[in-house]
Design a protein around this motif. Structure first.
Motif, mmCIF file in Angstrom:
data_model
loop_
_atom_site.group_PDB
_atom_site.id
_atom_site.type_symbol
_atom_site.label_atom_id
_atom_site.label_comp_id
_atom_site.label_asym_id
_atom_site.label_seq_id
_atom_site.Cartn_x
_atom_site.Cartn_y
_atom_site.Cartn_z
ATOM 1 N N ASN A 68 0.696 -0.928 -0.341
ATOM 2 C CA ASN A 68 0.112 0.167 0.075
ATOM 3 C C ASN A 68 0.870 1.045 -0.045
ATOM 4 N N ASP A 69 0.788 2.049 -1.490
ATOM 5 C CA ASP A 69 1.707 2.687 -1.119
ATOM 6 C C ASP A 69 1.286 4.007 -0.051
ATOM 7 N N LYS A 70 1.061 4.482 0.132
ATOM 8 C CA LYS A 70 0.323 5.087 1.030
ATOM 9 C C LYS A 70 0.541 5.138 2.290
ATOM 10 N N VAL A 71 0.613 4.223 2.819
ATOM 11 C CA VAL A 71 0.648 3.524 4.006
ATOM 12 C C VAL A 71 2.370 3.377 4.408
ATOM 13 N N PHE A 72 2.545 2.308 3.519
ATOM 14 C CA PHE A 72 4.604 2.345 3.033
ATOM 15 C C PHE A 72 5.418 3.236 2.902
ATOM 16 N N ASN A 73 4.355 4.895 2.202
ATOM 17 C CA ASN A 73 5.309 5.963 2.645
ATOM 18 C C ASN A 73 5.710 6.965 3.958
ATOM 19 N N LEU A 74 4.703 6.274 4.427
ATOM 20 C CA LEU A 74 3.851 7.130 5.576
ATOM 21 C C LEU A 74 4.985 6.602 6.882
ATOM 22 N N VAL A 75 5.053 4.567 6.972
ATOM 23 C CA VAL A 75 5.597 4.368 7.679
ATOM 24 C C VAL A 75 7.292 4.610 7.911
ATOM 25 N N LYS A 76 7.847 4.388 5.772
ATOM 26 C CA LYS A 76 9.227 5.007 5.980
ATOM 27 C C LYS A 76 9.447 6.763 5.829
ATOM 28 N N SER A 77 8.743 7.393 6.162
ATOM 29 C CA SER A 77 8.718 8.660 6.917
ATOM 30 C C SER A 77 8.505 8.910 8.222
ATOM 31 N N ILE A 78 8.514 8.143 8.936
ATOM 32 C CA ILE A 78 8.388 7.895 10.162
ATOM 33 C C ILE A 78 9.717 7.829 10.948
ATOM 34 N N PHE A 79 10.396 6.438 10.184
ATOM 35 C CA PHE A 79 11.311 6.110 10.583
ATOM 36 C C PHE A 79 12.747 7.537 10.293
ATOM 37 N N ASP A 80 12.311 7.871 9.027
ATOM 38 C CA ASP A 80 13.249 8.928 8.864
ATOM 39 C C ASP A 80 13.185 9.984 9.481
ATOM 40 N N ASP A 81 12.252 10.172 9.667
ATOM 41 C CA ASP A 81 12.276 11.160 11.392
ATOM 42 C C ASP A 81 12.800 11.394 12.081
ATOM 43 N N LEU A 82 13.204 9.630 13.186
ATOM 44 C CA LEU A 82 13.586 9.307 13.979
ATOM 45 C C LEU A 82 15.300 9.206 13.295
ATOM 46 N N SER A 83 15.363 8.715 12.442
ATOM 47 C CA SER A 83 16.946 9.132 12.102
ATOM 48 C C SER A 83 17.770 10.408 12.072
#
Length: 290
Positions: A68-83
């Protein structure tokens, strides 16, 4: 409020002090609890110690949401923010829910998307591979979903893991960490052949959520002793070790995170629950030469 469990690990392989935080079982999906994410970000921002790296041991999201592109990209952005907030790499491995209900085509797509998390970011996906960072060599081991559903659950994951550890090439001069979602697989691998588990200084796991049950009558014992209902027939309950905390297996340490979403099966998994973070100090046994 986040519960942080502190651990100190000493090794003569380390040339200086390091600090890492670890989580497991984020279980991101259709509903992503913004409060949990905010608390994790605040924990990172308020840390008095420099975070050298972040460990994520499996069950990042349910399998279908990788597609699911929407959820996948949101999760990726969450971990990017943490990094970005921690200024540290985020090392990630897969769990059973990441691969749940996959046919062979979807399995390949999920693995591909998982590995693509590293594109243009400081996220390091580990699928039976490793990443070297200063004094560390950090591995991520993927156990097949089918082994979690086996009638011989306890032993089969251990057999599979032991075979993978046997093939793993480690550097004895580095501090070797392995992200394995199922802590029981580490235990049974250790019982099978501790030479393979002892190639690693630390295993970091999750999966068991600190112990959970489906029957209310056994709830108190679940919290006190760590029962987990595995066979899903609502009758068989097994008392198992290693549902949380730090455990020593010969020359190897095992840390089990209680779960970023620590829910009981009686509580819907999409509501707010107390998140657990494992905060790990890595300390050299001898005084570092600077």
């Amino acid at each position: 409020m986040i519960i942080s469990k502190e651990y100190t690990l000493k090794s003569d392989k380390l040339t200086k002090r390091y600090y890492a935080i670890g989580i497991a079982d984020t279980h991101f999906g259709k509903i992503i609890n913004s409060r949990l994410i905010t608390e994790l970000k605040e924990f990172i921002l308020k840390s008095e110690k420099k975070i050298d790296f972040i460990l994520v041991s499996g069950d990042i999201m349910d399998a279908k949401y990788y597609l699911n592109d929407k959820v996948f990209n949101l999760v990726k952005s969450i971990f990017d923010d943490l990094s970005l907030l921690s200024k540290a790499p985020v090392l990630m491995s897969l769990g059973n829910h990441d691969l749940d209900f996959c046919n062979s085509k979807n399995y390949e797509m999920i693995i591909k998307r998982f590995m693509n998390l590293k594109n243009n970011s400081n996220l390091i996906p580990l699928n039976d591979n490793d990443f070297k960072y200063d004094d560390f060599d950090i591995f991520g081991t993927t156990l097949p979903r089918e082994s979690y559903l086996s009638k011989n659950l306890f032993g089969e994951n251990g057999i599979i893991l032991n075979d993978k550890l046997k093939k793993a090439i480690t550097n004895k001069k580095l501090y070797n960490i392995n992200l394995v979602h199922d802590p029981l697989s580490v235990y049974y691998s250790y019982l099978s052949n501790n030479e393979n588990t002892n190639k690693f200084d630390l295993f970091f796991s999750g999966h068991l959520h600190g112990g959970y049950l489906r029957k209310k009558t056994l709830m108190n014992n679940s919290v006190k002793y760590g029962y987990v209902e595995y066979f899903r027939n609502f009758k068989t309950f097994i008392k198992v070790p290693f549902v949380s905390g730090k455990h020593t297996l010969s020359n190897t340490e095992l840390i089990v995170n209680e779960g970023f979403r620590r829910y009981n099966a009686l509580i819907p998994s999409n509501i707010y629950t107390t998140p657990f973070i494992s905060a790990i100090d890595f300390v050299p046994k001898r005084k570092a030469l600077i």
